[in-house]
Design an enzyme around this catalytic site. Structure first.
Site, PDB file in Angstrom:
ATOM      1  N   THR A  33      36.576 -43.615 -10.142  1.00 37.26           N
ATOM      2  CA  THR A  33      36.880 -44.297 -11.462  1.00 37.26           C
ATOM      3  C   THR A  33      36.084 -45.855 -11.405  1.00 37.26           C
ATOM      4  O   THR A  33      35.320 -45.941 -12.178  1.00 37.26           O
ATOM      5  CB  THR A  33      38.412 -44.468 -11.705  1.00 37.26           C
ATOM      6  OG1 THR A  33      38.959 -43.382 -11.960  1.00 37.26           O
ATOM      7  CG2 THR A  33      38.653 -45.362 -13.059  1.00 37.26           C
ATOM      8  N   GLU A  41      29.975 -50.567 -17.805  1.00 40.92           N
ATOM      9  CA  GLU A  41      29.437 -52.120 -17.841  1.00 40.92           C
ATOM     10  C   GLU A  41      27.874 -52.063 -17.900  1.00 40.92           C
ATOM     11  O   GLU A  41      27.201 -52.626 -18.563  1.00 40.92           O
ATOM     12  CB  GLU A  41      29.889 -52.912 -16.730  1.00 40.92           C
ATOM     13  CG  GLU A  41      31.411 -53.085 -17.003  1.00 40.92           C
ATOM     14  CD  GLU A  41      31.899 -54.364 -15.984  1.00 40.92           C
ATOM     15  OE1 GLU A  41      31.338 -55.276 -16.457  1.00 40.92           O
ATOM     16  OE2 GLU A  41      32.889 -54.257 -15.394  1.00 40.92           O
ATOM     17  N   HIS A  67      40.079 -42.343 -17.655  1.00 44.08           N
ATOM     18  CA  HIS A  67      39.051 -41.411 -16.803  1.00 44.08           C
ATOM     19  C   HIS A  67      39.797 -40.027 -17.083  1.00 44.08           C
ATOM     20  O   HIS A  67      40.875 -39.667 -16.709  1.00 44.08           O
ATOM     21  CB  HIS A  67      39.107 -41.773 -15.512  1.00 44.08           C
ATOM     22  CG  HIS A  67      37.865 -41.200 -14.851  1.00 44.08           C
ATOM     23  ND1 HIS A  67      37.487 -41.651 -13.459  1.00 44.08           N
ATOM     24  CD2 HIS A  67      37.136 -40.117 -14.927  1.00 44.08           C
ATOM     25  CE1 HIS A  67      36.540 -40.818 -13.098  1.00 44.08           C
ATOM     26  NE2 HIS A  67      36.131 -39.777 -13.906  1.00 44.08           N
TER      27      HIS A  67
END
Length: 131
Positions: A33, A41, A67
């Site tokens: 994750t 990002e 996730h």
């Protein structure tokens, strides 16, 4: 000018080094994750890069990530970031991620425009107070 609707996409082939087992965020050999978060990002940064000048950059402020499904090493993920709102220095995104088998995650993410020189000066001053 940064406006709502700007998008960018990145792709990345997952390696053993990207797994939860390797980054110590879990015990299984699947996409970690934190690695997915970093890819999200990166896509957001890519969307903004053409609009930044001089010492201007962005920093992450928050990310709310879901996730949804595991990805094994050797598979490729595609991450798409879309600007959903611009409010002053705050830029909000909705980000989706998938692999060859379908949807693996999504996130809402905020970034903030900053002057990199001033930002680093503040960071250094903050550190000096602790020494």
């Amino acid at each position: 000018m940064i406006i709502k609707g700007i998008t960018a996409q990145i792709t990345r082939t997952i390696t053993e080094e990207d797994t939860a087992e390797k980054v110590k965020s879990g015990s299984l050999p699947v996409l970690a994750t934190p690695v997915l978060s970093a890819a999200m990002e990166k896509a957001a940064c890519k969307a903004l890069a053409p609009f930044l000048s001089g010492h201007e950059t962005t920093v992450g402020g928050s990310i709310s990530l879901i996730h949804k499904a595991p990805t094994l090493p050797g598979h490729t993920i595609t991450v798409t970031a879309t600007v959903t709102e611009v409010r002053g220095k705050k830029i909000s995104f909705h980000i989706t991620a998938s692999d060859e088998n379908g949807d693996i995650g999504e996130a809402d993410h905020d970034r903030f425009l900053v002057d990199s020189v001033k930002f680093m000066e503040k960071a250094e001053k903050r550190n000096e107070r602790r020494e």
